[in-house]
Design a protein around this motif. Structure first.
Motif, short mmCIF file in Angstrom:
data_model
loop_
_atom_site.label_atom_id
_atom_site.label_comp_id
_atom_site.label_asym_id
_atom_site.label_seq_id
_atom_site.Cartn_x
_atom_site.Cartn_y
_atom_site.Cartn_z
N UNK A 141 0.78 -1.23 0.00
CA UNK A 141 0.00 0.00 0.00
C UNK A 141 0.81 1.28 0.00
N UNK A 142 2.13 1.17 0.03
CA UNK A 142 2.98 2.36 0.03
C UNK A 142 3.15 2.90 -1.39
N UNK A 320 0.34 18.16 10.79
CA UNK A 320 0.49 17.86 12.20
C UNK A 320 1.89 17.34 12.55
N UNK A 321 2.62 16.86 11.53
CA UNK A 321 3.90 16.20 11.80
C UNK A 321 5.10 16.91 11.18
N UNK A 322 4.86 17.95 10.37
CA UNK A 322 5.98 18.59 9.67
C UNK A 322 5.86 20.11 9.72
N UNK A 349 8.99 10.07 5.22
CA UNK A 349 8.75 9.07 6.27
C UNK A 349 7.69 9.53 7.27
N UNK A 350 7.78 10.80 7.67
CA UNK A 350 6.81 11.33 8.64
C UNK A 350 5.40 11.38 8.06
N UNK A 351 5.28 11.83 6.81
CA UNK A 351 3.97 11.95 6.17
C UNK A 351 3.36 10.58 5.89
N UNK A 352 4.20 9.61 5.53
CA UNK A 352 3.70 8.25 5.31
C UNK A 352 3.23 7.63 6.62
N UNK A 353 4.04 7.81 7.66
CA UNK A 353 3.70 7.22 8.95
C UNK A 353 2.43 7.78 9.55
N UNK A 354 2.16 9.06 9.31
CA UNK A 354 0.96 9.69 9.87
C UNK A 354 -0.28 9.47 9.01
N UNK A 355 -0.09 9.00 7.78
CA UNK A 355 -1.22 8.82 6.86
C UNK A 355 -1.58 10.07 6.08
N UNK A 356 -0.87 11.17 6.33
CA UNK A 356 -1.19 12.42 5.64
C UNK A 356 -0.85 12.36 4.15
N UNK A 357 0.19 11.61 3.80
CA UNK A 357 0.59 11.51 2.40
C UNK A 357 -0.48 10.80 1.57
N UNK A 358 -1.04 9.73 2.12
CA UNK A 358 -2.09 9.00 1.42
C UNK A 358 -3.33 9.87 1.24
N UNK A 359 -3.70 10.58 2.30
CA UNK A 359 -4.86 11.48 2.22
C UNK A 359 -4.62 12.61 1.22
N UNK A 360 -3.39 13.09 1.18
CA UNK A 360 -3.04 14.17 0.25
C UNK A 360 -3.17 13.72 -1.19
N UNK A 361 -2.70 12.50 -1.47
CA UNK A 361 -2.79 11.98 -2.85
C UNK A 361 -4.24 11.77 -3.27
N UNK A 362 -5.07 11.31 -2.36
CA UNK A 362 -6.48 11.12 -2.69
C UNK A 362 -7.15 12.45 -3.00
N UNK A 363 -6.82 13.46 -2.21
CA UNK A 363 -7.37 14.79 -2.46
C UNK A 363 -6.90 15.33 -3.81
N UNK A 364 -5.65 15.05 -4.16
CA UNK A 364 -5.11 15.52 -5.44
C UNK A 364 -5.82 14.87 -6.61
N UNK A 365 -6.26 13.61 -6.45
CA UNK A 365 -7.00 12.93 -7.51
C UNK A 365 -8.29 13.69 -7.81
#
Length: 420
Positions: A141-142, A320-322, A349-365
């Motif tokens: 899922x990464x 929240x993490x950066x 690493x921080x954005x992946x661990x917090x789940x913010x990166x996944x949420x960001x990509x979904x919003x970008x779609x």
């Protein structure tokens, strides 16, 4: 067998395999029309396993999504001729095998404004998207690639930085793709596409792919097909995607809606602290790099670094993490480049661990979808027969001053709405 037929007449083996699928939850409903819901008709094997439903049982999210994608892909490919199907299959096969020529041809296809080629491009993109999803699942899922947007004013040293930075990454075993955007002339429509000439060493590296593209009138520092090009590069096996925008100002940050990390490159002596306080491109940056920190510019670079550190503290927190960092680099001496990459990996690493990166990509779609809708609706508006006939007449009246631009726009929109 088509998907609807498969759903209407489930084979016993298919049902047996389906029962072995890990369902997150069961959901039951009563509906007579199988085409309105993605479901399976209940059969005897279900009852024998102690599962009871009234008429239909919904599939798990993952399997339902897979069937939906297959059905969508089938709908797209049905209208293609044999020659077009072979052409798309050739590009797709070569792309996922890592052939640079196929990647270049695929990006050219998605950049085309020809209506039929646009349709072929969407079929290709759908196939690549399915492959991309499968590879992400294998990767637990990464994300497969790290997308980085590089922006800054003209003359900030973006291309020179990419040359040094890209060589460092390829030497560490990464595959790098650079999507360099050049401005198009507002008079002739042409573009120099000269960014690649500043990357002589990197352009000869077999683990790097550099693709210059014109803006063609698109605002925001990117092209209208940058999103599609990113997806194709990831399908070609590149794990780091750098998007170099045109020289931009305070309000041009469209690239931030396409990447995981937005890096702003600023030259020293680029204004006082007030420039950092101004809303716009500064508040979208995840990392600010002061370039050309060598020779006589070291002292001004240190001063502007301190000013931007102070200015960024006044901006609203977006993660929240950066917290955005300000660093000094020099592509001439190499100072700060390694530390900059360490900061970028820390961010990932921080954005992946917090789940913010996944949420960001979904919003970008979602943003990508609406950008395409906006572009296509405007094109449909301009080419519609009722509107097209009135455009020259109303334009002449506006030029003569006989009609205000607002009233002319209202008349065209009214004609478009009443076209039926």
């Amino acid at each position: 067998m088509s998907i609807p037929v498969l759903l209407l007449h489930p084979h016993q083996r298919f049902l047996k395999g389906l029962l072995g699928t890990p369902f997150r939850r069961y959901h039951f409903m009563s509906h007579a029309n199988p085409h309105l819901r993605s479901g399976l008709q209940c059969a005897q094997p279900f009852k024998s396993r102690g599962l009871h439903c009234t008429k239909w049982m919904l599939l798990s999210n993952g399997l339902r999504r897979k069937l939906c994608v297959q059905a969508t892909l089938k709908d797209h490919t049905e209208g293609l001729s044999d020659k077009e199907q072979r052409f798309v299959d050739k590009l797709y096969t070569g792309l996922i095998q890592g052939h640079r020529a196929c990647l270049a041809e695929a990006i050219t296809l998605v950049e085309s404004t020809h209506s039929r080629k646009k349709e072929l491009a969407q079929v290709l993109l759908q196939k690549v998207l399915v492959h991309h999803r499968e590879q992400e699942q294998l990767n637990k899922g990464k994300p497969l690639a790290f997308r980085v947007g590089l922006s800054g004013p003209p003359g900030a040293g973006k291309s020179t930085f990419i040359e040094y930075f890209g060589k460092m990454l390829t030497e560490r075993g990464h595959k790098l793709s650079v999507l360099a955007v050049d401005p198009s002339s507002c008079t002739s429509g042409g573009s120099l596409l000269g960014d690649k000439t500043r990357m002589t060493e990197l352009s000869r590296d077999m683990n790097a792919y550099i693709r210059p593209s014109p803006t063609s009138g698109t605002l925001g520092g990117v092209t209208r097909t940058t999103n599609e090009a990113i997806l194709l590069c990831e399908g070609g096996g590149y794990d780091i995607i750098l998007i170099e925008t045109v020289g931009v100002g305070q309000s041009e940050f469209a690239v931030a809606d396409m990447v995981d990390m937005f890096v702003l490159l600023l030259p020293p002596a680029g204004g006082d602290e007030l420039q950092g306080i101004k809303r716009g491109i500064i508040e979208m940056a995840d990392l600010v790099a002061i370039t050309k920190c060598d020779g006589d510019l070291i002292v001004p670079a240190r001063r502007i670094q301190a000013e931007y550190v102070s200015a960024l503290k006044l901006l609203r927190k977006r993660s929240e993490v950066w917290r955005p960092k300000v660093i000094r680099i020099s592509a001439k001496t190499g100072e700060g480049i390694t530390e900059m990459w360490d900061k970028m990996k820390e961010f990932q690493d921080l954005m992946l661990g917090s789940g913010e990166l996944t949420a960001k990509r979904r919003k970008q779609q979602k943003v990508w979808m609406w950008n395409l809708i906006q572009e296509n609706v405007l094109e449909h508006f301009k080419t519609h027969p009722t509107v097209r006939e009135q455009i020259p007449l109303l334009e002449q009246k506006v030029l003569r001053g006989a009609l205000s631009p607002g009233l002319a726009a209202d008349l065209l929109l009214k004609a478009f709405r009443s076209r039926d």
